[in-house]
Write a protein that holds these residues in place. Structure first.
Motif, mmCIF file in Angstrom:
data_model
loop_
_atom_site.group_PDB
_atom_site.id
_atom_site.type_symbol
_atom_site.label_atom_id
_atom_site.label_comp_id
_atom_site.label_asym_id
_atom_site.label_seq_id
_atom_site.Cartn_x
_atom_site.Cartn_y
_atom_site.Cartn_z
ATOM 1 N N ILE A 147 21.492 49.047 39.552
ATOM 2 C CA ILE A 147 22.304 48.146 40.378
ATOM 3 C C ILE A 147 22.953 47.074 39.517
ATOM 4 C CG2 ILE A 147 22.235 46.474 42.259
ATOM 5 C CD1 ILE A 147 20.002 48.072 43.518
ATOM 6 N N GLU A 148 22.206 46.557 38.558
ATOM 7 C CA GLU A 148 22.755 45.527 37.684
ATOM 8 C C GLU A 148 23.896 46.064 36.829
ATOM 9 O OE1 GLU A 148 19.513 44.009 35.463
ATOM 10 O OE2 GLU A 148 18.552 43.022 37.182
ATOM 11 N N LYS A 149 23.835 47.340 36.471
ATOM 12 C CA LYS A 149 24.905 47.932 35.670
ATOM 13 C C LYS A 149 26.199 48.089 36.463
ATOM 14 C CE LYS A 149 21.821 50.576 32.644
ATOM 15 N NZ LYS A 149 21.438 51.939 32.176
ATOM 16 N N LEU A 150 26.079 48.132 37.779
ATOM 17 C CA LEU A 150 27.280 48.267 38.606
ATOM 18 C C LEU A 150 28.196 47.056 38.513
ATOM 19 C CD1 LEU A 150 26.031 49.845 41.961
ATOM 20 C CD2 LEU A 150 27.481 50.911 40.227
ATOM 21 N N GLY A 151 27.612 45.907 38.220
ATOM 22 C CA GLY A 151 28.402 44.684 38.188
ATOM 23 C C GLY A 151 28.635 44.131 39.587
ATOM 24 N N GLU A 152 29.566 43.189 39.670
ATOM 25 C CA GLU A 152 29.867 42.534 40.933
ATOM 26 C C GLU A 152 30.940 43.301 41.699
ATOM 27 O OE1 GLU A 152 28.194 40.030 42.126
ATOM 28 O OE2 GLU A 152 26.961 39.929 40.329
ATOM 29 N N PRO A 153 30.889 43.274 43.025
ATOM 30 C CA PRO A 153 31.887 44.035 43.806
ATOM 31 C C PRO A 153 33.317 43.552 43.623
ATOM 32 C CG PRO A 153 30.536 42.652 45.236
ATOM 33 C CD PRO A 153 29.897 42.628 43.896
ATOM 34 N N HIS A 154 33.512 42.247 43.415
ATOM 35 C CA HIS A 154 34.880 41.751 43.278
ATOM 36 C C HIS A 154 35.553 42.259 42.002
ATOM 37 C CE1 HIS A 154 32.663 38.688 40.919
ATOM 38 N NE2 HIS A 154 33.782 38.594 40.233
ATOM 39 N N VAL A 155 34.747 42.610 40.980
ATOM 40 C CA VAL A 155 35.337 43.161 39.757
ATOM 41 C C VAL A 155 35.901 44.555 40.017
ATOM 42 C CG1 VAL A 155 34.871 43.803 37.360
ATOM 43 C CG2 VAL A 155 33.787 41.780 38.333
ATOM 44 N N HIS A 156 35.189 45.350 40.824
ATOM 45 C CA HIS A 156 35.696 46.667 41.196
ATOM 46 C C HIS A 156 36.961 46.538 42.035
ATOM 47 C CE1 HIS A 156 32.208 49.110 39.827
ATOM 48 N NE2 HIS A 156 31.572 47.952 39.992
ATOM 49 N N CYS A 157 36.995 45.556 42.907
ATOM 50 C CA CYS A 157 38.194 45.315 43.706
ATOM 51 C C CYS A 157 39.370 44.970 42.805
ATOM 52 C CB CYS A 157 37.928 44.194 44.709
ATOM 53 S SG CYS A 157 39.307 43.797 45.793
ATOM 54 N N TRP A 158 39.132 44.103 41.825
ATOM 55 C CA TRP A 158 40.190 43.720 40.877
ATOM 56 C C TRP A 158 40.702 44.939 40.101
ATOM 57 C CZ3 TRP A 158 43.315 39.912 39.009
ATOM 58 C CH2 TRP A 158 43.766 40.017 37.687
ATOM 59 N N GLY A 159 39.789 45.743 39.580
ATOM 60 C CA GLY A 159 40.211 46.898 38.796
ATOM 61 C C GLY A 159 41.038 47.882 39.595
ATOM 62 N N ASN A 160 40.657 48.144 40.836
ATOM 63 C CA ASN A 160 41.419 49.069 41.668
ATOM 64 C C ASN A 160 42.796 48.523 42.015
ATOM 65 O OD1 ASN A 160 39.098 50.621 41.589
ATOM 66 N ND2 ASN A 160 39.138 51.091 43.778
ATOM 67 N N ILE A 161 42.883 47.208 42.265
ATOM 68 C CA ILE A 161 44.185 46.615 42.594
ATOM 69 C C ILE A 161 45.111 46.663 41.379
ATOM 70 C CG2 ILE A 161 45.321 44.435 43.154
ATOM 71 C CD1 ILE A 161 43.022 43.790 45.002
ATOM 72 N N ILE A 162 44.568 46.399 40.199
ATOM 73 C CA ILE A 162 45.387 46.468 38.985
ATOM 74 C C ILE A 162 45.883 47.899 38.762
ATOM 75 C CG2 ILE A 162 45.348 46.243 36.472
ATOM 76 C CD1 ILE A 162 45.485 43.588 37.870
ATOM 77 N N ALA A 163 45.005 48.857 38.971
ATOM 78 C CA ALA A 163 45.403 50.258 38.790
ATOM 79 C C ALA A 163 46.479 50.660 39.794
ATOM 80 C CB ALA A 163 44.179 51.154 38.922
ATOM 81 N N ALA A 164 46.337 50.212 41.036
ATOM 82 C CA ALA A 164 47.343 50.546 42.047
ATOM 83 C C ALA A 164 48.668 49.862 41.746
ATOM 84 C CB ALA A 164 46.842 50.131 43.428
ATOM 85 N N ASN A 180 48.459 48.318 32.410
ATOM 86 C CA ASN A 180 47.678 49.394 31.793
ATOM 87 C C ASN A 180 46.988 48.922 30.521
ATOM 88 O OD1 ASN A 180 48.199 51.463 33.694
ATOM 89 N ND2 ASN A 180 50.222 51.830 32.789
ATOM 90 N N ALA A 181 47.653 48.037 29.786
ATOM 91 C CA ALA A 181 47.024 47.498 28.582
ATOM 92 C C ALA A 181 45.787 46.685 28.926
ATOM 93 C CB ALA A 181 48.035 46.645 27.817
ATOM 94 N N HIS A 182 45.868 45.962 30.013
ATOM 95 C CA HIS A 182 44.687 45.194 30.462
ATOM 96 C C HIS A 182 43.539 46.126 30.835
ATOM 97 C CE1 HIS A 182 42.047 42.537 32.636
ATOM 98 N NE2 HIS A 182 42.292 43.176 33.774
ATOM 99 N N LEU A 183 43.838 47.186 31.582
ATOM 100 C CA LEU A 183 42.782 48.131 31.961
ATOM 101 C C LEU A 183 42.210 48.846 30.743
ATOM 102 C CD1 LEU A 183 44.308 49.745 35.192
ATOM 103 C CD2 LEU A 183 42.489 48.036 35.052
ATOM 104 N N GLY A 184 43.056 49.176 29.783
ATOM 105 C CA GLY A 184 42.583 49.870 28.597
ATOM 106 C C GLY A 184 41.741 49.005 27.682
ATOM 107 N N SER A 185 41.895 47.697 27.762
ATOM 108 C CA SER A 185 41.131 46.800 26.891
ATOM 109 C C SER A 185 39.735 46.501 27.409
ATOM 110 C CB SER A 185 41.885 45.483 26.714
ATOM 111 O OG SER A 185 41.988 44.792 27.963
#
Length: 264
Positions: A147-164, A180-185
């Motif tokens: 569970i700790e490796k999953l991180g926080e839910p808002h980070v997943h929300c951020w990553g999906n919005i950036i990808a979209a 894309n450069a941000h996601l790749g880093s």
């Protein structure tokens, strides 16, 4: 010569006449030793030295202070008044704190109004839901470390919005490259926990709209600038200034106004 002074009767006693002194709770003797000439001076001048000026508000200091009797109102009336005063104070404090909170939010958060069915809103909602579902499964399996490796839910929300946003047809090639450069880093979600503070979708009073609230560190301000550009190009509305009162605040203000009007 040793003398005793009774402050209530303002009478000086010679220590040689102790038989004439009656000790009582109202008699507070003070013992002091002086020479004969000074004692004669004190005994001769006590009436003038202890006189009260005409402008004094204390009255006769030789008498003990009067006892005041407290007059209490009926218990029911006191309780009603206290409750009403407490309700008014609490209501004012809640409204004041709510206003200050909205002011702080306007200074720290970026707020967008998006279409509920927009790609960014759907992607962010799916990211949060996927995290919560996975965390629930791991919690039921007692895998706390996973569970700790999953991180926080808002980070997943951020990553999906950036990808979209990077796949949006309204984004320019430069905007897509920056996103894309941000996601790749980023190697993992844990790396973003110190940079993405808030990224959350909330319902609004309009069923076809959602509110996106974002707060990032200065390091991600360039990425946030690009995301803002893409969201606005896709029909999103960037809200500026202090948000209006919520429905609960307006109702509380109305009740408080009625209560103060009745009490006047």
């Amino acid at each position: 010569i040793t003398i005793i002074w009774n402050p209530y009767s303002i009478v000086w006693y010679n220590i040689s006449r102790c038989n004439d002194i009656i000790l009582s709770p109202s008699f507070c003797p003070i013992f002091c030793t002086i020479n004969t000439s000074d004692a004669y001076f004190l005994l001769q001048s006590q009436s003038s030295a202890m006189s009260i000026p005409g402008w004094s508000l204390t009255g006769d200091v030789s008498a003990p202070p009067p006892h005041r009797r407290r007059v209490d109102e009926p218990a029911g009336e006191v309780s009603a008044k206290l409750v009403q005063k407490m309700v008014v104070l609490l209501s004012k404090m809640v409204l004041k704190n709510s206003l200050e909170l909205r002011e702080l939010q306007s200074a720290a958060l970026c707020t967008f109004i998006l279409e509920r069915n927009s790609n960014e809103a759907v992607a962010g909602s799916n990211g949060t839901k996927a995290h919560n579902d996975r965390a629930k499964e791991l919690r039921e399996a007692s895998k706390q470390s996973e569970i700790e490796k999953l991180g926080e839910p808002h980070v997943h929300c951020w990553g999906n919005i950036i990808a979209a946003a990077a796949q949006s047809s309204r984004a320019s090639s430069e905007d897509k490259d920056a996103l894309n450069a941000h996601l790749g880093s980023v190697a993992g979600v844990k790396e973003l926990e110190d940079s993405v503070f808030v990224c959350k979708l909330k319902r609004t009073y309009k069923p076809d709209k959602v509110k996106l609230i974002v707060c990032v560190s200065n390091e991600l301000k360039p990425v946030m600038k690009v995301l803002t550009k893409v969201l606005r190009a896709s029909g999103g509305e960037l809200k500026r200034g202090v948000a209006p009162k919520s429905g609960a605040e307006r109702e509380l203000q109305s009740l408080l106004d009625g209560l103060l009007q009745d009490a006047a």
